[in-house]
Design a protein around this motif. Structure first.
Motif, PDB file in Angstrom:
ATOM      1  N   THR A   6      47.602  45.375  33.505  1.00 37.62           N
ATOM      2  CA  THR A   6      46.164  45.841  33.079  1.00 37.62           C
ATOM      3  C   THR A   6      45.497  46.720  34.171  1.00 37.62           C
ATOM      4  O   THR A   6      44.553  47.720  33.596  1.00 37.62           O
ATOM      5  CB  THR A   6      45.392  44.318  33.400  1.00 37.62           C
ATOM      6  OG1 THR A   6      45.796  43.321  32.507  1.00 37.62           O
ATOM      7  CG2 THR A   6      43.789  44.526  33.068  1.00 37.62           C
ATOM      8  N   LEU A  30      45.345  42.226  26.427  1.00 41.19           N
ATOM      9  CA  LEU A  30      44.742  42.243  27.842  1.00 41.19           C
ATOM     10  C   LEU A  30      43.829  40.915  27.943  1.00 41.19           C
ATOM     11  O   LEU A  30      43.201  40.321  26.950  1.00 41.19           O
ATOM     12  CB  LEU A  30      43.576  43.468  27.784  1.00 41.19           C
ATOM     13  CG  LEU A  30      44.387  44.906  28.038  1.00 41.19           C
ATOM     14  CD1 LEU A  30      43.053  45.481  28.040  1.00 41.19           C
ATOM     15  CD2 LEU A  30      44.929  44.904  29.169  1.00 41.19           C
ATOM     16  N   LEU A  35      40.853  42.274  33.038  1.00 43.15           N
ATOM     17  CA  LEU A  35      40.199  43.489  32.664  1.00 43.15           C
ATOM     18  C   LEU A  35      38.885  44.067  33.438  1.00 43.15           C
ATOM     19  O   LEU A  35      38.652  44.871  34.107  1.00 43.15           O
ATOM     20  CB  LEU A  35      39.680  43.680  31.358  1.00 43.15           C
ATOM     21  CG  LEU A  35      39.361  44.939  30.545  1.00 43.15           C
ATOM     22  CD1 LEU A  35      40.486  45.876  30.774  1.00 43.15           C
ATOM     23  CD2 LEU A  35      38.984  44.857  29.017  1.00 43.15           C
TER      24      LEU A  35
END
Length: 64
Positions: A6, A30, A35
């Protein structure tokens, strides 16, 4: 996706150089929490580098 993957995806997005296929893969894999954390870390590192660079330029006399 792991946190480091990520971070890599966020780093590439800061530069704006992602392949369309990689972008689509990232969107599907993700973790939203990873994130957000990666984005905050990336932004903090970016701002810190800019502040250090500006302080260096001012104190070194390069800007004069």
């Amino acid at each position: 996706m792991s946190f480091w993957q990520t971070m890599r995806a966020v780093g590439w997005s800061f530069f704006g150089v992602r392949k369309s296929a990689d972008y689509e893969k990232d969107v599907n894999q993700l973790n939203p929490v990873h994130l957000i954390i990666a984005g905050l870390i990336g932004a903090a590192v970016f701002v810190t580098v800019l502040v250090v660079l500006v302080k260096w330029v001012i104190t070194s006399g390069v800007a004069a």
